[in-house]
Write a protein that holds these residues in place. Structure first.
Motif, short mmCIF file in Angstrom:
data_model
loop_
_atom_site.label_atom_id
_atom_site.label_comp_id
_atom_site.label_asym_id
_atom_site.label_seq_id
_atom_site.Cartn_x
_atom_site.Cartn_y
_atom_site.Cartn_z
N LYS A 82 -5.17 1.19 3.57
CA LYS A 82 -4.89 0.01 4.37
C LYS A 82 -3.46 0.08 4.86
CE LYS A 82 -8.11 -3.16 2.18
NZ LYS A 82 -8.28 -4.47 1.55
N THR A 83 -3.24 -0.38 6.07
CA THR A 83 -1.90 -0.41 6.64
C THR A 83 -1.48 -1.87 6.83
OG1 THR A 83 -2.25 1.68 7.76
CG2 THR A 83 -0.46 0.32 8.56
N TYR A 84 -0.31 -2.19 6.34
CA TYR A 84 0.25 -3.53 6.45
C TYR A 84 1.49 -3.46 7.35
CZ TYR A 84 -2.77 -4.43 2.49
OH TYR A 84 -3.86 -4.54 1.68
N THR A 85 1.71 -4.53 8.11
CA THR A 85 2.82 -4.56 9.05
C THR A 85 3.76 -5.71 8.73
OG1 THR A 85 1.37 -3.67 10.76
CG2 THR A 85 3.43 -4.66 11.49
N PHE A 86 5.05 -5.39 8.62
CA PHE A 86 6.09 -6.38 8.42
C PHE A 86 6.96 -6.40 9.66
CE2 PHE A 86 5.01 -5.11 4.15
CZ PHE A 86 5.09 -6.27 3.41
N ASN A 87 7.42 -7.59 10.03
CA ASN A 87 8.34 -7.72 11.15
C ASN A 87 9.60 -8.40 10.61
OD1 ASN A 87 9.64 -7.94 13.57
ND2 ASN A 87 8.09 -9.23 14.53
N TYR A 88 10.73 -7.69 10.66
CA TYR A 88 12.01 -8.22 10.18
C TYR A 88 12.94 -8.44 11.36
CZ TYR A 88 10.66 -6.75 5.49
OH TYR A 88 10.01 -6.61 4.29
N LYS A 89 13.71 -9.53 11.28
CA LYS A 89 14.71 -9.83 12.29
C LYS A 89 16.08 -9.68 11.64
CE LYS A 89 15.39 -14.10 13.49
NZ LYS A 89 15.31 -15.44 14.06
N LYS A 90 16.98 -9.01 12.32
CA LYS A 90 18.35 -8.86 11.82
C LYS A 90 19.08 -10.17 12.04
CE LYS A 90 22.41 -5.91 12.16
NZ LYS A 90 23.02 -4.80 12.89
N THR A 91 19.57 -10.76 10.95
CA THR A 91 20.26 -12.04 11.04
C THR A 91 21.74 -11.92 10.69
OG1 THR A 91 19.65 -12.58 8.77
CG2 THR A 91 18.19 -13.37 10.51
N GLY A 92 22.12 -10.85 10.02
CA GLY A 92 23.51 -10.67 9.61
C GLY A 92 24.21 -9.64 10.47
N ASP A 93 25.52 -9.69 10.45
CA ASP A 93 26.31 -8.83 11.31
C ASP A 93 26.33 -7.38 10.83
OD1 ASP A 93 27.95 -8.20 13.44
OD2 ASP A 93 29.79 -8.64 12.32
N GLY A 94 26.51 -7.18 9.52
CA GLY A 94 26.67 -5.82 9.00
C GLY A 94 25.40 -5.00 9.03
N GLY A 95 24.31 -5.56 8.55
CA GLY A 95 23.05 -4.84 8.51
C GLY A 95 22.91 -3.88 7.35
N LEU A 96 23.87 -3.88 6.44
CA LEU A 96 23.81 -2.95 5.31
C LEU A 96 23.43 -3.66 4.02
CD1 LEU A 96 26.91 -0.74 6.13
CD2 LEU A 96 24.51 -0.30 6.63
N SER A 97 22.99 -4.91 4.11
CA SER A 97 22.57 -5.69 2.96
C SER A 97 21.20 -6.30 3.25
CB SER A 97 23.59 -6.80 2.69
OG SER A 97 23.10 -7.70 1.73
N GLU A 98 20.40 -6.47 2.21
CA GLU A 98 19.07 -7.07 2.40
C GLU A 98 19.16 -8.50 2.91
OE1 GLU A 98 16.85 -6.61 -1.21
OE2 GLU A 98 16.71 -4.44 -0.98
N GLN A 99 20.27 -9.18 2.63
CA GLN A 99 20.46 -10.55 3.10
C GLN A 99 20.69 -10.62 4.61
OE1 GLN A 99 22.13 -9.34 0.30
NE2 GLN A 99 20.69 -10.35 -1.07
N ASP A 100 20.92 -9.48 5.24
CA ASP A 100 21.14 -9.43 6.69
C ASP A 100 19.83 -9.43 7.49
OD1 ASP A 100 23.88 -9.36 6.29
OD2 ASP A 100 24.00 -7.19 6.42
N TYR A 101 18.69 -9.48 6.79
CA TYR A 101 17.39 -9.40 7.45
C TYR A 101 16.49 -10.54 6.98
CZ TYR A 101 19.14 -4.79 8.47
OH TYR A 101 19.93 -3.76 8.90
N GLU A 102 15.66 -11.02 7.91
CA GLU A 102 14.73 -12.10 7.61
C GLU A 102 13.31 -11.63 7.94
OE1 GLU A 102 13.53 -16.37 9.63
OE2 GLU A 102 15.55 -15.60 9.90
N LEU A 103 12.38 -11.85 7.00
CA LEU A 103 10.98 -11.50 7.25
C LEU A 103 10.39 -12.54 8.21
CD1 LEU A 103 8.49 -9.77 6.60
CD2 LEU A 103 8.06 -11.30 4.66
N VAL A 104 9.95 -12.06 9.35
CA VAL A 104 9.39 -12.95 10.38
C VAL A 104 7.87 -13.06 10.22
CG1 VAL A 104 9.10 -13.29 12.86
CG2 VAL A 104 11.26 -12.39 11.97
N SER A 105 7.21 -11.93 10.00
CA SER A 105 5.75 -11.97 9.86
C SER A 105 5.27 -10.83 8.95
CB SER A 105 5.07 -11.86 11.22
OG SER A 105 5.32 -10.61 11.80
N PHE A 106 4.08 -11.06 8.39
CA PHE A 106 3.42 -10.09 7.51
C PHE A 106 1.94 -10.10 7.85
CE2 PHE A 106 0.95 -9.81 3.48
CZ PHE A 106 1.08 -8.46 3.28
N GLU A 107 1.43 -8.93 8.18
CA GLU A 107 -0.01 -8.83 8.52
C GLU A 107 -0.64 -7.75 7.68
OE1 GLU A 107 -0.38 -8.09 12.71
OE2 GLU A 107 1.06 -9.64 13.16
#
Length: 107
Positions: A82-107
């Motif tokens: 099975k293949t699952y798809t996640f869509n993440y949006k970059k919300t932080g400036d650095g992008g080198l931390s998990e807190q810089d990304y937000e999960l938008v959708s999961f299918e």
């Protein structure tokens, strides 16, 4: 002058690769949580495809589409893929931390 340009290009490529790895690691944690997989579940990089897209939204305008292929077996021993798809949006400036990304959708 050429050395400076080459240095800038190498740093930019390195940062992009690091951001992709952060998103990849975040997706591994999220798939384990969403599917309630055992804590020690392992994924290889060939099971995870990361695609960066420009969204044009907000101040960062970058999102990541992550496709994770999960292989398992049914009760009869047949392999199930099975293949699952996640869509993440970059919300932080650095992008080198998990807190810089937000999960938008999961299918």
């Amino acid at each position: 002058m050429a050395f400076i340009l080459l240095s800038i290009v190498l740093v930019a490529c390195s940062t992009e690769k690091n951001q992709e790895q952060v998103v990849r690691d975040l997706a591994k944690k999220d798939i384990i949580e969403k599917l309630q997989l055992p804590e020690g579940t392992k994924f290889t990089d060939e099971n995870i495809e990361v695609i960066e897209t420009e969204t044009g939204e907000g101040s960062f305008g970058v999102s990541y589409l992550v496709k994770i292929t999960v292989k398992s077996q049914d009760r009869e021993g047949n392999e199930v893929t099975k293949t699952y798809t996640f869509n993440y949006k970059k919300t932080g400036d650095g992008g080198l931390s998990e807190q810089d990304y937000e999960l938008v959708s999961f299918e």
